[in-house]
Structure formats: structure tokens, C-alpha cells
Scaffold this motif. Sequence first.
Motif, PDB file in Angstrom:
ATOM      1  N   LEU A 129     -38.409 -34.779 -17.121  1.00 37.65           N
ATOM      2  CA  LEU A 129     -37.845 -36.073 -16.740  1.00 37.65           C
ATOM      3  C   LEU A 129     -38.808 -36.793 -15.793  1.00 37.65           C
ATOM      4  O   LEU A 129     -39.564 -36.158 -15.071  1.00 37.65           O
ATOM      5  N   PRO A 165     -34.741 -32.566 -23.509  1.00 39.07           N
ATOM      6  CA  PRO A 165     -35.793 -32.168 -22.575  1.00 39.07           C
ATOM      7  C   PRO A 165     -35.703 -30.654 -22.369  1.00 39.07           C
ATOM      8  O   PRO A 165     -34.607 -30.091 -22.320  1.00 39.07           O
ATOM      9  N   GLU A 166     -36.872 -29.988 -22.275  1.00 42.94           N
ATOM     10  CA  GLU A 166     -36.847 -28.535 -22.154  1.00 42.94           C
ATOM     11  C   GLU A 166     -36.591 -28.092 -20.728  1.00 42.94           C
ATOM     12  O   GLU A 166     -36.010 -27.045 -20.480  1.00 42.94           O
ATOM     13  N   SER A 167     -37.051 -28.904 -19.783  1.00 45.24           N
ATOM     14  CA  SER A 167     -36.810 -28.547 -18.384  1.00 45.24           C
ATOM     15  C   SER A 167     -36.742 -29.833 -17.575  1.00 45.24           C
ATOM     16  O   SER A 167     -37.062 -30.915 -18.068  1.00 45.24           O
ATOM     17  N   LEU A 168     -36.335 -29.681 -16.338  1.00 44.89           N
ATOM     18  CA  LEU A 168     -36.200 -30.854 -15.473  1.00 44.89           C
ATOM     19  C   LEU A 168     -37.548 -31.547 -15.263  1.00 44.89           C
ATOM     20  O   LEU A 168     -37.604 -32.741 -14.991  1.00 44.89           O
TER      21      LEU A 168
END
Lengths: 591, 342
Positions: free
Chosen positions: A403, A397-400
Motif C-alpha cells: 500500500l 495486496p500481498e502485504s501492507l
Amino acid sequence: MQITGTQFTNTAALFGNDLATFPDYPAEIRAPAGTLPGVSGFQVQFSSADIYTPGDEPDVLVAMNPAALKVNLHTLPKNAIVIADADAFDRRNLQKAGYPKDVNPLEDGSLDGYRLFAVPLTSRTETALSPFEALSVREKRRCKNFYALGMAYWLFSRSFDNTAGWLEKKFKKRPEIAQANITAMKAGYAFCDASEEFQVQYDVAPAPTEPGQYRSIQGNQALAYGLVAASHQAGVPLFYGSYPITPASSVLETLARLKRFGVKTFQAEDEIAAVTSAIGAAFAGAIAATGSSGPGIALKGEALGLALMVELPLVVVNVQRAGPSTGMPTKTEQSDLMQAMYGRNGEAPVPILAPQSPSDCFAIGFEAVRIATKYMVPVFILSDGFIANGAEPWRLPESLEDLSEVSVSYREGNGTLEPYSRDEETLARPWVKPGTPGLEHRIGGLEKQNLTGNVSYDPANHRLMTELREKKVQRVASEIPDLEVHGAPEGDLLLVAWGSTYGACRQAVSAAVANGLKVGHVHLRHLNPFPANLPEVMARFKRVACVEINSGQLATLLRAKYLVDVHVLGKVEGQPFAVREVLTHIQELAS
Amino acid sequence: MNPATPPSPPLKKAAALTKKDFVSDQQVRWCPGCGDYAILNSMQHVFAELGVPKEDVVVISGIGCAARFPYYIDSYGFHTIHGRAPALATGVKVANPKLSVWVVGGDGDMLSIGGNHLLHALRRNVDIKILCFDNRIYGLTKGQTSPTSEYGKRTGTTPLGSVDRPVNPISIALAAEATFVARTADVFNTHLREVMLAAAAHKGSAFIQILQNCVIFNDGAFKDVTERGHREENAVYLEHQKPLVYGKDDEKVIRMDGFKPVAAAAGDADALVHDETDSALAYMLSRMGGDGLPTPMGIFRRQEHPTLESAMERQIRAARESEGEPDLMALLHSGDTWEVKQ
């Protein structure tokens, strides 16, 4: 052997190959070396194209002794490369592997159909390490696996820099060991380069994959990360109660190293304490999970009934292995589906999820926490040994924000509390943490009166509560995405599968479709409840078959629920399905 | 006799609570005359005196007559499954160390089906208070032999007498490294409360054996040590750094004859003095009683050790100090990563 395999895997991954691995090792920690049960193997398939399994038939076998050759030879296609340590094929080892007296497969022509390279790996390693005077002969011989790894790197045109860096880090305190292994590896590489025996060298180009950051990850590690990620996103600490058991222990070990995330790991005195401590933590407001394998899950059964009776969130991980009883601890199987579905006293339904690959364990771990806390229910995760120990590239995943959302809320505020009142949409009861003023109440394993939560033996109430517990689980179906069929959208045969058979099914169906067969494949990540469109998808095909590493447990559930005639493509050998096996079945059923 | 216990550390006073605050709206369903009523009454007083807010009190039980206890206490309660209460309570305390966690169960629940959990909860020194209501019989299942029943006891499952030797709960708790081990009885109203308050003040796991009369299936099991007219001779109260004095007129003491305790007259220069920090003495005392010597009541051992939950919190703090604050993306992207470009 496992370390050598992992190093090759990481190097292939860094190069950008798609890959899948299959570590296959004995349950004994130091199984007698040289015997057939003592063989520790590591299979890796890497490719310039998408792949989904560790492969059916290895193109290269590195056999460090006669037993390793004997155990694996039958899996090799003709003309495969066999690299054997000629030093290890002595009278004693040949006898241990069960070869008749005076028979040496390296010399008797029985390997004529293969490209055999009988190399005295042990003595060559010793020679290469002669400058290392401080090392004992034994220590030098131990480096022979890295000599073999060096040969493999040459054969597949791979750099050994990454492994050299890893060795230097690993043996920081004993740099002479690191240097000896690096020297052995370089010697193996150089030997192939100089030797005229090796006429071929392969180039496996990077696989065209979706752009992004990748890493190689094993199933149990991904599962642990998934639980931690959900806890982190929810802002609620994770409690993991577990008891060591193969092949689930590494989830506990991984989490024990993540204390900075507020994770509390508890190695309990037994499986029952592992699950009940987790139920206690959930009562106190933590995100709680327990993990084990089949025999341990059997011990947890009564407590799981308690968890669903008191309607607290709990994640239960079963990394399945071959059963029944102690069975074959290091061998894979999917034979605990019925146990997850029905293995408790009374009518005790729980949602069941199943990851389809090592990296999918992250998403499934996360999803299990989300469902458990949203619906106030224990949730089963059915992983297995193949997924738990296998590795594959994972697009990170590139950022939170990538998610999904997990939102946890506790009932607070003064006033009256009905502990068994319910949310209209999810049928979840309120989660009330001890320590909340004014909302004191009691829960327990005796049947609850609807709303008040008081003990009740009322017949109509028991019927109502039994129905509510089932309905709550079924409500989860509203969030499960519709199944998408891989291969033919309709036609002669639909494969319905779950868990670690994903790769074999997908590749077999792709091959069958390429051959003009009308075959489709759906893979269930949710086993209770089923995705809502499953009956409609099954109706589009003339035949339905379940592919599973058991004797037909999913098939039985589908027949019972949907009254469909489901064929069983089962396997109970402690080994994953090979693509060719699935393809053979497809050809029988679809033509 | 002098049933006082050593002074406990002063407790923090919260909003003044009374016994009534801990009486729930549930009808109590024990047999008339059951010793549990007296314990319940005492415990409701004790909870009011703990100095912790009512909502922080959590009572956890397993299965059995005693295990109905949480329903009758107006706080947070959890009636769990047979034998597992100490394990479940461990999870509660570890997840929220602020709570005052009490475990209630009987001799069958804790020493038979839950024996393993009792051992491990005690050795971990998790700060939970374990009350073992010992009536030497299975009550809820209607009178079968229990792990503390006497050898030869005739019950429904042992018509010719039990052939199992009983266990000694205090010896077991001591062997399991419990940092607080005590014995009291259902009818010892004041003594029971004092022992409970001392247990509450103790930081760590506490095991309290409460001799409890089952009026239906084992009536009078402890009358020698609990009833007036017998107990003066048959019970001795342990007080830290004081001699063991007993008898109708406090006329007797205990002294050691080699490794054996014997009775002696008060004033004996070698009178045995109790020391709660002495494990060997505690074990010797756990074996004393019967054979003409009194049964010790009170605190056998009280020692200081770090608790499980505080050690866990300390490790989390240490990890954050050495590895930095949690960064989820950094964790996921750790190890060897590579980039696939367009």
C-alpha cells in the motif's frame, strides 16, 4: 435474482474466470412482480480472456416471467439461449407484461431466431421439493431461482459446491430452507443432464491473469476498504458521517461492520449533518469522510465550501446516479462532474478523483485520504451506480508494504501558531487538534487573513487567499502519474474518458486497433487537477473525443482549459455504454 | 427570590485558571448595551471554573450575532455555517470525547435553519452544551421576525404583523429527549454561571435557553422577567426537591389545581415541589409563565442516560473483544478468495 446472480459470479470467480457484472434493479423494494418496471436483472460476463465490461449482448437469458423477457429480448443476439419459466407465462403475467390478449411469445413463433428452452421451472421445483413436507407451497416456489441457477451451472460446467456451502451458512438457523434450495439447484442441474433438449454445454477456461491472490469485490465495498486501509496505515481513526441514499448506502453499511478498526460511523439526521459532523471530526483530528449521491451532494454544498475555507481534510464520496432532482436512483450516470467542480458558492476548487472500476475504488479511496491529509483540502470521489454495485476480480495486496504511504502529522509544541501559514511544497496549513496546549486558535467560514487566520475583508488579502486555495489544488498535479495511452500512441482519434466507461472504451479501442484504426484511449482517474501530460497526449491525435455518461461535461472542461476541439460521445439513458456503441462512434470519427 | 441551583457533582480542579485566560485578543464587536457582553463575561468565568485544561475547551457556533462568540474566547473555536453547529459539534465530540464542547447560537440559528440538528443532537445525548441566546429577533440581518417572535410582531419582513405562531424552546428541548434542559437570562450573572456549571457537570447533551436582550431591534423583550421590580413577581426559580417559591417576600408558591398550576400563599400544604427527573412536570413547567403566573428559571429536567460518544466507544471495544484486534490484511483477504498460479 440478485442473490442468484451473485452466486453464479462467485462460482465463476473461484474457477478463475475474468468477469464483470451489472446488477440492474428497480428502486422500489418490492416492485410489483411481473410488471415491466418491476424487472430485477443481473448481467454477468465471464471469460477465459481479459474482459472489462458486463458485455453488450447476453448469450444466455434466464427469464423468470414474461416481463423479464420483454425488457431484455432486444439486447440478445440472434441464436442466443433463452431459458424461460413456462409456468410463469400465464394469462395474468402476459397481460401484466403488456402482451396482447391470447399472445404468448413462447408459443407464437416470435422467438424462432433464438434457442428457446421453455421449462416449467416452478412446477418442476415444486415436484423436486415434494419430500420437504414442512415447507409451504410458497416457500417451495421461492426456490425456483436456484433451480434455474442449477441449470446455468450445468450449461457452463460449473460446480455447485460453493453455492451449496453458502446456502448452508446463510440459512444456518433454518437448515430445511438451505436443503430445499440445494435440492432445487441439484434438480435443475440434473434436469439438464438428463434432458435431450440441451445439446450444448460450454467450457469457459480460467482467464490467464497475473499470479496472486484474488477475490471478487463490489465498488462500494472496495471504497469502504480503501478508506479503512488509509486510516489504518495512517494510524488515525476514521469517522464516516452519512445519510442513507441509493446507491451510496452500502458504503455506510460496510463501514458500520468494521468497528474493530476503530471506525466511527454516524448515520446523521440529514445530508448537511452528515458532512458537518465529518468536518467537526476532521477539526478534532480524525480522518473524516462523508458519502452520498447527487441530491445529497447538492445539500452538502455550503458545508463543502466551509471545509475548504477552513482547509481541513475531508473525503467526499459521490456515488452518482441519474439526475436531475430525484432522477432515476438505481440507474447510473456520470452527470455530477460539473457539480463536483463548480457546485459551491464562491471560487471553491477541490481535487476530484474517479475510480475506473469496482476494484479501483480501493486505490481511489486510499488516494483520496492521502491527498486530503497531505494538502489539507476536501477531496471529491466520483464513483457511480455501475461501479458501486458491479463486481470484478481484485488482485489483493500481498502485504501492507504494497500500500502507498499515508503520513499524518499534527502541529504540536508550545509557541506561536500561525494557523494559515503554509508548507512550501504542498501549501497545506498546519493541522492542529483541539486539546493541544498553547496552540489555541479560532477558524471559521469568514475570509481568513493570510498567516494569522483572523477575519479579514481586505481586498488584496481576499485575492491572495483565493489564489492560494486554487494553487494548492493545482499542486496535486505534481504527484499524478503521466497518462499512458492504450492502443495507438498517436494517430487519428484519442478517446478521453473517466470513471465507469473504462471497460467499454478499452475493449472498443482494442477492437478498433485490431481493425487497423489509429485510435488511442486515456482514462482519467484525476479530474482536478488533470494529469500534467494530458495536453501533450491530446496534441498527438487529429481528433479528441470524450466518452461519458452525460451530455459532455468533461468535454466542456477540456475545451475551456486547453482550447481543443473535443467531440462528445455522451449517453444519458441511465445505462452504461456498450462496447459496440463506443466502437460505432470510433468508426465514425476515426475514418 | 433565591436563584441558587441544586448542588452539582464536584468538578476536578486543573491548574488554576482565571477569566483572563479565556479573553482572546480579538476586539468584541457587538452593539453597545447588547446582552451578549454579560453572557460572554459570565462564560469566561465559567470556563475558568470548569476544571478542564484551557486547550480542551472548544466553542462552536453557527451564524448570527451570538455566533461571533468563539472569536472572543481564547481556546479552540469554530465559527461554522448557519444552523449547523450542533451537528458539527457532534462530530468533534465523537472524534475526541475528552474535549469540553460548547455550542453557541441564537434563536434563528438553532430553532429555524438549524432546528433539525438541535432535535437530533439532543435526542442522541451527545455530551455537548448548547447555549441558545434567545432574543426573539434576527439581529445580524437587521431585525426580522424569528421563530420565537410573538404572534403579530411587526418587523421589516412582517409590516402588518407576524402571522407565524412562536415556538417554545424549552418544550422543544424536552420533546427532543434532552437530558438537561434549563433557562436563565443574560443579566442573571450568578444564576447563569451556576446553570452553566451544572450543565458542564452533566454527562450528556444540555440545552440552555438564555433570555438575551437585543438593545437595537427588540429592546426590553424580557424586562418583565429580568428587571428588578418586575422579576420578583414574574419569575420563579426551580430548585430540585424544593417548592416553587416567588414574590417580593417569597410569599407565593405554585400548587396544582387538577392539571393546571395556580398561585397560592407560601406555606400551602399542597405547594408544588420541583423534581428534575419528572418529565411530565418539566413539560408542564415549560408551558407556565404569563397569565398571572411566573416564568420558571433554572433546570427543568436533569436525567442520566448513556452518552452517544461513550456508546460508540463501547461498541468498538465490544467488537474488538468478540472479533479480535484489527487485521487489515485479514479483512482484505476475507470472503471467497482464489489463487492464480504462474
